[in-house]
Design a protein around this motif. Structure first.
Motif, short mmCIF file in Angstrom:
data_model
loop_
_atom_site.label_atom_id
_atom_site.label_comp_id
_atom_site.label_asym_id
_atom_site.label_seq_id
_atom_site.Cartn_x
_atom_site.Cartn_y
_atom_site.Cartn_z
N GLU A 257 0.91 9.05 -11.56
CA GLU A 257 -0.21 8.43 -10.86
C GLU A 257 -0.34 6.97 -11.30
O GLU A 257 -0.16 6.64 -12.47
N GLY A 258 -0.62 6.11 -10.34
CA GLY A 258 -0.73 4.69 -10.64
C GLY A 258 0.58 3.94 -10.55
O GLY A 258 0.63 2.74 -10.86
N SER A 259 1.65 4.62 -10.12
CA SER A 259 2.94 3.94 -9.95
C SER A 259 2.84 2.87 -8.87
O SER A 259 1.97 2.93 -7.99
N VAL A 260 3.72 1.90 -8.93
CA VAL A 260 3.78 0.86 -7.91
C VAL A 260 3.86 1.51 -6.53
O VAL A 260 4.60 2.48 -6.34
N ASP A 261 3.11 1.00 -5.57
CA ASP A 261 2.95 1.71 -4.30
C ASP A 261 4.26 1.97 -3.57
O ASP A 261 4.48 3.06 -3.03
N TYR A 262 5.19 1.01 -3.56
CA TYR A 262 6.41 1.21 -2.79
C TYR A 262 7.38 2.19 -3.45
O TYR A 262 8.36 2.60 -2.84
N LEU A 263 7.10 2.58 -4.70
CA LEU A 263 7.92 3.57 -5.39
C LEU A 263 7.38 5.00 -5.20
O LEU A 263 8.01 5.95 -5.65
N CYS A 264 6.23 5.13 -4.57
CA CYS A 264 5.64 6.46 -4.34
C CYS A 264 6.26 7.10 -3.11
O CYS A 264 6.52 6.42 -2.11
N PRO A 265 6.46 8.41 -3.13
CA PRO A 265 7.16 9.09 -2.03
C PRO A 265 6.29 9.41 -0.82
O PRO A 265 6.79 9.92 0.18
N GLY A 266 4.99 9.13 -0.91
CA GLY A 266 4.11 9.37 0.22
C GLY A 266 3.19 8.19 0.45
O GLY A 266 3.00 7.36 -0.44
N TYR A 267 2.61 8.13 1.64
CA TYR A 267 1.72 7.00 1.94
C TYR A 267 0.82 7.33 3.12
O TYR A 267 1.13 8.18 3.97
N LEU A 268 -0.30 6.63 3.17
CA LEU A 268 -1.13 6.48 4.36
C LEU A 268 -1.21 5.00 4.65
O LEU A 268 -1.45 4.20 3.75
N ALA A 269 -1.00 4.63 5.89
CA ALA A 269 -1.10 3.22 6.31
C ALA A 269 -2.17 3.11 7.37
O ALA A 269 -2.08 3.77 8.42
N TYR A 270 -3.18 2.29 7.09
CA TYR A 270 -4.31 2.13 8.01
C TYR A 270 -4.37 0.70 8.52
O TYR A 270 -4.22 -0.25 7.76
N GLY A 271 -4.62 0.57 9.81
CA GLY A 271 -4.97 -0.73 10.33
C GLY A 271 -6.36 -1.14 9.88
O GLY A 271 -7.16 -0.29 9.46
N ARG A 272 -6.66 -2.42 9.96
CA ARG A 272 -7.96 -2.91 9.55
C ARG A 272 -9.06 -2.19 10.33
O ARG A 272 -9.03 -2.12 11.56
N GLY A 273 -10.01 -1.62 9.59
CA GLY A 273 -11.11 -0.90 10.22
C GLY A 273 -10.87 0.59 10.37
O GLY A 273 -11.77 1.32 10.78
N GLY A 274 -9.69 1.06 10.00
CA GLY A 274 -9.38 2.48 10.12
C GLY A 274 -9.52 3.21 8.79
O GLY A 274 -9.09 2.71 7.75
N ASP A 275 -10.15 4.37 8.83
CA ASP A 275 -10.27 5.24 7.65
C ASP A 275 -10.66 6.62 8.17
O ASP A 275 -11.83 6.83 8.52
N TYR A 276 -9.71 7.54 8.22
CA TYR A 276 -9.89 8.75 8.99
C TYR A 276 -10.01 9.98 8.10
O TYR A 276 -9.06 10.35 7.40
N PRO A 277 -11.18 10.63 8.10
CA PRO A 277 -11.44 11.75 7.19
C PRO A 277 -10.44 12.89 7.30
O PRO A 277 -10.04 13.46 6.28
N THR A 278 -10.03 13.25 8.51
CA THR A 278 -9.10 14.37 8.66
C THR A 278 -7.75 14.04 8.04
O THR A 278 -7.16 14.86 7.33
N LEU A 279 -7.25 12.85 8.29
CA LEU A 279 -5.98 12.43 7.70
C LEU A 279 -6.10 12.37 6.18
O LEU A 279 -5.19 12.81 5.45
N ASN A 280 -7.20 11.83 5.67
CA ASN A 280 -7.41 11.78 4.22
C ASN A 280 -7.40 13.19 3.62
O ASN A 280 -6.80 13.42 2.57
N ARG A 281 -8.06 14.12 4.29
CA ARG A 281 -8.14 15.50 3.78
C ARG A 281 -6.76 16.17 3.79
O ARG A 281 -6.37 16.81 2.81
#
Length: 297
Positions: A257-281
């Motif tokens: 945990e806390g590894s450099v972001d591009y070295l992590c094997p998973g991601y969520l990418a949000y456009g400005r203003g986006g934050d989606y509870p179902t995807l987060n869950r």
């Protein structure tokens, strides 16, 4: 000049120097991507031999290898103080600038004639991405970023997303067969069902780098991936963040945990203003499940 003014002037000078340096590396990455694009376009939708790496879902062609060699030669000729990690050829060189290169992100699409693939090139120094390029040769869309701004075909871009997830468009590759093995087939399909029922549109186009770049440009609202490598996402992370979007890495129990972001094997990418509870869950459940199964360090 007061001490405060002198410090401000020096700080501005340092920022200007870093910006100019990153732009030079960005220009090199753009040139490398364009140098590889011609032969790839000539081969696209032609008869080609397809090989496989880990399994029948992991496609590679001779064009991946040729493009990576072309990119490597271009980068090393224009910046000798380089090292490069490519998807096909591994780590080469001993320079201070570490490049991450995916010569064809979306090889399965490329091999079958589906026009959603790209060339991804990132320059990293001191652990930070300082320049990035994601090039879609078929559409001639060149996404790029220096340390200050993100661009599409040379014009500054600003990410934007719909605030309501029920009206938003999500790009994700989840689930693939590997996810069935890791998460369980029924659970993975149930999670996909949650996303399909919640979002207005869910698409599976097959290239993480290009998906994140589309979020940066405001073409889609969010993207998610649960099995990526640094060469897939390093360039796109900088493009997204400098366009005003948000990149949330997921360790998935594979890196600390806390590894450099591009070295992590998973991601969520949000456009400005986006934050989606179902995807987060859904993402939190996937990450927690895999972390729980991961061997102790």
């Amino acid at each position: 000049m007061t001490d405060a003014n002198l410090a401000t002037s020096r700080n501005q000078s340092d920022r200007d120097a870093m910006r100019d340096y990153s732009r030079r590396l960005m220009t090199i990455a753009e040139g490398a991507a364009r140098s590889a694009a011609g032969p790839l376009l000539a081969a696209f939708r032609s008869e080609m031999v397809v090989d496989y790496k880990r399994d029948l879902h992991d496609v590679v062609t001779v064009y991946d290898r040729q493009a990576e060699a072309s990119i490597r030669d271009y980068i090393f000729a224009h910046e000798p103080n380089s090292a490069m990690l490519g998807e096909e050829g591994g780590q080469v060189g001993e320079g201070d600038i570490q490049w991450y290169v995916d010569p064809i992100d979306g090889t399965a699409n490329f091999a079958r004639g589906l026009a959603f693939w790209c060339i991804s090139i990132a320059a990293v120094e001191g652990g930070s991405v300082v320049a990035g390029v994601v090039y879609d040769p078929v559409a001639d869309l060149l996404f790029s970023s220096d340390v200050e701004r993100a661009y599409l075909n040379g014009k500054v871009i600003a990410s934007k997303a719909i605030g309501d997830e029920s009206r938003a468009t999500l790009i994700t590759g989840y689930p693939v067969s590997r996810d069935f093995r890791l998460d369980g087939r029924s659970e993975a399909l149930a999670r996909l069902g949650d996303l399909v029922e919640t979002f207005s549109t869910v698409r599976r186009p097959g290239s993480a780098a290009l998906s994140i770049a589309h979020v940066a440009a405001g073409f889609v609202d969010a993207a998610a991936g649960f099995g990526v490598n640094a060469w897939d996402v390093a360039a796109a992370t900088l493009i997204l963040k400098n366009a005003g979007g948000r990149y949330a890495p997921l360790s998935l129990g594979k890196v600390p945990e806390g590894s450099v972001d591009y070295l992590c094997p998973g991601y969520l990418a949000y456009g400005r203003g986006g934050d989606y509870p179902t995807l987060n869950r859904v993402a939190a459940a996937i990450s927690a499940g895999r972390s729980a199964k991961a061997p102790s360090p």
